[in-house]
Design an enzyme around this catalytic site. Structure first.
Site, PDB file in Angstrom:
ATOM      1  N   HIS A 185       5.479   5.656  -4.413  1.00  0.00           N
ATOM      2  CA  HIS A 185       5.006   6.516  -3.322  1.00  0.00           C
ATOM      3  C   HIS A 185       5.960   6.383  -2.141  1.00  0.00           C
ATOM      4  O   HIS A 185       6.863   5.546  -2.157  1.00  0.00           O
ATOM      5  CB  HIS A 185       3.549   6.193  -2.936  1.00  0.00           C
ATOM      6  CG  HIS A 185       3.313   4.827  -2.380  1.00  0.00           C
ATOM      7  ND1 HIS A 185       3.538   3.668  -3.102  1.00  0.00           N
ATOM      8  CD2 HIS A 185       2.873   4.413  -1.155  1.00  0.00           C
ATOM      9  CE1 HIS A 185       3.231   2.626  -2.353  1.00  0.00           C
ATOM     10  NE2 HIS A 185       2.842   3.034  -1.173  1.00  0.00           N
ATOM     11  N   HIS A 227       5.743   5.430   1.023  1.00  0.00           N
ATOM     12  CA  HIS A 227       5.699   4.454   2.114  1.00  0.00           C
ATOM     13  C   HIS A 227       6.964   3.590   2.129  1.00  0.00           C
ATOM     14  O   HIS A 227       7.478   3.190   1.081  1.00  0.00           O
ATOM     15  CB  HIS A 227       4.444   3.589   2.015  1.00  0.00           C
ATOM     16  CG  HIS A 227       3.220   4.313   2.490  1.00  0.00           C
ATOM     17  ND1 HIS A 227       1.947   3.995   2.082  1.00  0.00           N
ATOM     18  CD2 HIS A 227       3.082   5.348   3.366  1.00  0.00           C
ATOM     19  CE1 HIS A 227       1.077   4.805   2.679  1.00  0.00           C
ATOM     20  NE2 HIS A 227       1.744   5.634   3.462  1.00  0.00           N
ATOM     21  N   ASP A 250       0.544   1.509  -4.892  1.00  0.00           N
ATOM     22  CA  ASP A 250      -0.655   1.228  -4.119  1.00  0.00           C
ATOM     23  C   ASP A 250      -1.799   2.106  -4.619  1.00  0.00           C
ATOM     24  O   ASP A 250      -1.615   3.289  -4.912  1.00  0.00           O
ATOM     25  CB  ASP A 250      -0.391   1.495  -2.627  1.00  0.00           C
ATOM     26  CG  ASP A 250       0.627   0.518  -2.048  1.00  0.00           C
ATOM     27  OD1 ASP A 250       1.206  -0.266  -2.816  1.00  0.00           O
ATOM     28  OD2 ASP A 250       0.838   0.566  -0.825  1.00  0.00           O
ATOM     29  N   HIS A 266       2.008  -7.555  -4.181  1.00  0.00           N
ATOM     30  CA  HIS A 266       1.782  -6.729  -2.994  1.00  0.00           C
ATOM     31  C   HIS A 266       0.706  -7.335  -2.087  1.00  0.00           C
ATOM     32  O   HIS A 266      -0.271  -6.705  -1.728  1.00  0.00           O
ATOM     33  CB  HIS A 266       1.376  -5.302  -3.435  1.00  0.00           C
ATOM     34  CG  HIS A 266       1.468  -4.270  -2.346  1.00  0.00           C
ATOM     35  ND1 HIS A 266       0.405  -3.957  -1.525  1.00  0.00           N
ATOM     36  CD2 HIS A 266       2.480  -3.478  -1.937  1.00  0.00           C
ATOM     37  CE1 HIS A 266       0.762  -2.996  -0.683  1.00  0.00           C
ATOM     38  NE2 HIS A 266       2.028  -2.701  -0.904  1.00  0.00           N
ATOM     39  N   ASP A 320       7.807   0.549   2.702  1.00  0.00           N
ATOM     40  CA  ASP A 320       7.962  -0.748   2.036  1.00  0.00           C
ATOM     41  C   ASP A 320       8.192  -0.592   0.529  1.00  0.00           C
ATOM     42  O   ASP A 320       8.384  -1.583  -0.172  1.00  0.00           O
ATOM     43  CB  ASP A 320       6.777  -1.681   2.335  1.00  0.00           C
ATOM     44  CG  ASP A 320       5.435  -1.091   1.952  1.00  0.00           C
ATOM     45  OD1 ASP A 320       5.254   0.145   2.044  1.00  0.00           O
ATOM     46  OD2 ASP A 320       4.539  -1.859   1.550  1.00  0.00           O
ATOM     47  N   HIS A 321       8.207   0.646   0.061  1.00  0.00           N
ATOM     48  CA  HIS A 321       8.486   0.905  -1.359  1.00  0.00           C
ATOM     49  C   HIS A 321       9.777   1.703  -1.570  1.00  0.00           C
ATOM     50  O   HIS A 321      10.164   1.927  -2.724  1.00  0.00           O
ATOM     51  CB  HIS A 321       7.306   1.644  -2.001  1.00  0.00           C
ATOM     52  CG  HIS A 321       6.048   0.821  -2.016  1.00  0.00           C
ATOM     53  ND1 HIS A 321       5.565   0.218  -3.146  1.00  0.00           N
ATOM     54  CD2 HIS A 321       5.208   0.459  -1.008  1.00  0.00           C
ATOM     55  CE1 HIS A 321       4.464  -0.473  -2.851  1.00  0.00           C
ATOM     56  NE2 HIS A 321       4.232  -0.338  -1.555  1.00  0.00           N
ATOM     57  N   HIS A 335      -4.311   6.712  -3.015  1.00  0.00           N
ATOM     58  CA  HIS A 335      -3.843   5.978  -1.835  1.00  0.00           C
ATOM     59  C   HIS A 335      -3.792   6.957  -0.661  1.00  0.00           C
ATOM     60  O   HIS A 335      -4.126   8.128  -0.822  1.00  0.00           O
ATOM     61  CB  HIS A 335      -2.467   5.351  -2.145  1.00  0.00           C
ATOM     62  CG  HIS A 335      -1.990   4.360  -1.120  1.00  0.00           C
ATOM     63  ND1 HIS A 335      -2.785   3.348  -0.633  1.00  0.00           N
ATOM     64  CD2 HIS A 335      -0.788   4.222  -0.480  1.00  0.00           C
ATOM     65  CE1 HIS A 335      -2.089   2.649   0.254  1.00  0.00           C
ATOM     66  NE2 HIS A 335      -0.885   3.160   0.369  1.00  0.00           N
TER      67      HIS A 335
END
Lengths: 322, 322
Positions: B62, B64, B214, B273, B66-67, B143
């Site tokens: 996805h 975000h 997530d 995570h 942090d990914h 999510h």
């Protein structure tokens, strides 16, 4: 003043060196300034006393990824840590659009305002940006993309009264001097109105540091470098490797920046941004090769930065590695 | 098969845990697949045997940061290391535009083609992407933004001849069997034409791994999870913290994913995570709290991933941490 190196490798990280990032602050003070923000800068910060909530200004030297790819993550982590204070970014205009595109594509909402200043509009002009404890000006450099250096001039040093001048102006010692020392306007018994700020002397001369981005023409900074306490500049290769690679990369060699620093009488020179081909030790090319070449041409105080090095610049301009 | 964890923290890195990144490969093989690419993924890779030149596919769960914020730097470093082979990225369509904007703003030229596949177009369909050694399919998750899981089904196991079937079809042992074992088409003495591939048996059943992004609704993967060897899923909080934070974050608790894995009879569960509020030890909240809660609801083989953990999945589906 303190300089904390967060990354000293050019292009890509190595096991021991991250890509570019450098923190500047008054020694022990909480507000700080970040120059360049390569990927992993926020990771390095976890090993320093610096807090993302007290970062006041980010200065980006140029658009290459090893100098800016850490921005989105650092800004996001500052938001997650609850930052609300505005943050100033000085950098190439293209990065403002890129950060906006990043926020949109990745649904990144910052809980604080970003104030973006186009570095090209400041370059070579007398304008400066006021940060807490520093005035910031910009020097144009020469690289494959527009690249800039930042000069930081200390402000806000503590002051003492200029007793000689007070005496010369027939202002007698007394309770009045206390008000003058606080910088107040005061009416004298003889009716004169004087301004305390005219009778204050800074306890030491403002310290000056120049931190440069990638640059293949050190002569561009020679004039300004003559008056600084510390010059931080790239020395990506030795001259032998620079000759082998030709003019394409548009970087400085240890020789070229050392010669410039010597001619400009720079008292303290810190080299950084080393090609990953130079190892920290062992066989083959090492950082020592760059150091020896620079030392051959430059007789001042020379350091080759390592990640997480903390340099202390004392009030008389002496530089030491902690 | 091997799973190498490159980051196990959610949102922001900590001193010991980076943000999301996970490598998958056949044990000891050079080609590998990357699932998620948080900032600093390329730094973690320097401490593994994995080479950017042999990375074949990147799967992003996805948008975000942090990914995915490690993508530009990783792609740039692959180019600087001389990569020329095409690279497939499966991920949310918005990231394709973001990567293009990044390349333009930062003058990033890759010396190899990127092949981008929109993950949403694959989700929930029978289509799969063929990688070296794996077929990849996609599961939709739940999510704050569209999020996906990836199922990797092993291909290319070595084969042996199905002797029982050869005998049943009256194909006598002889030099012919060697050709059949190589998967060739063969004309028999009696005129029959047969295809060796019809007489091959894989030495072991294809191993299956699901790696999720997530997700606050583990029920979405319950059906598929029933047939996997390993499920890798987030467990950002314990249920107590999840209750305190409410439904806003849309993450799974240790309890919710452990219950789902137990109901689906998942044999091996790896949790990752983790919120940075959980420390590796000491006072206050720790990873142990998440482990204990998960262990209370799930009786299979349970691991809580740490950065640079290498998990080995053997041919019979046994999972061990190296």
């Amino acid at each position: 003043m303190e300089l904390i190196f967060l990354g000293t490798s050019s292009g890509s990280p190595t096991k021991s060196r991250n890509v570019s990032g450098l923190a500047l602050r008054k020694s022990g003070a909480r507000p700080w300034i970040l120059v360049d923000c390569g990927e992993g800068t926020q990771h390095r910060l976890l090993h320093t006393p610096l807090s993302l909530s007290r970062l006041q200004t980010i200065c980006i030297t140029h658009v290459h990824g090893d100098h800016c790819y850490g921005l989105p993550g650092l800004l996001a982590s500052a938001a997650m840590a609850g930052r609300r204070a505005p943050l100033t970014i000085i950098g190439p205009a293209a990065l403002q659009g890129w950060l906006e595109a990043t926020q949109e594509a990745t649904h990144l909402t910052l809980g604080y305002p970003l104030h973006f200043i186009d570095v090209a509009a400041l370059a070579g002009r007398q304008d400066w940006v006021v940060a807490e404890g520093f005035n910031i000006t910009v020097l144009p450099l020469s690289h494959r993309v527009p690249s800039f250096g930042y000069e930081f001039v200390e402000t806000g040093q503590p002051c003492k009264l200029d007793v000689d001048r007070l005496k010369a102006d027939n202002i007698e010692p007394g309770p009045l001097w206390g008000r003058l020392q606080r910088g107040e306007r005061v009416t004298l018994a003889d009716g004169r109105v004087i301004d305390g700020r005219d009778y204050l002397l800074a306890l030491w001369a403002p310290r000056k540091v120049i931190i440069c981005g990638d640059n293949d023409n050190p002569a561009l900074i020679a004039e300004r470098a003559g008056s600084v306490d510390v010059l931080v500049h790239e020395a990506t290769f030795t001259q032998a490797i620079a000759n082998k690679l030709g003019t394409g990369p548009q970087h400085s060699s240890a020789m070229s920046i050392a010669q410039c620093a010597a001619e400009a009488s720079v008292p303290n020179l810190i080299l950084t941004h080393f090609s990953p081909r130079y190892k920290d030790g062992g066989a083959g090319l090492t950082i020592k090769d760059i150091e020896q070449e620079a030392g051959h041409y430059y007789g001042g105080i020379l350091f080759l930065a390592r990640d997480l090095d903390v340099f202390h610049l004392d009030r008389s301009g002496g530089l030491s590695r902690r």
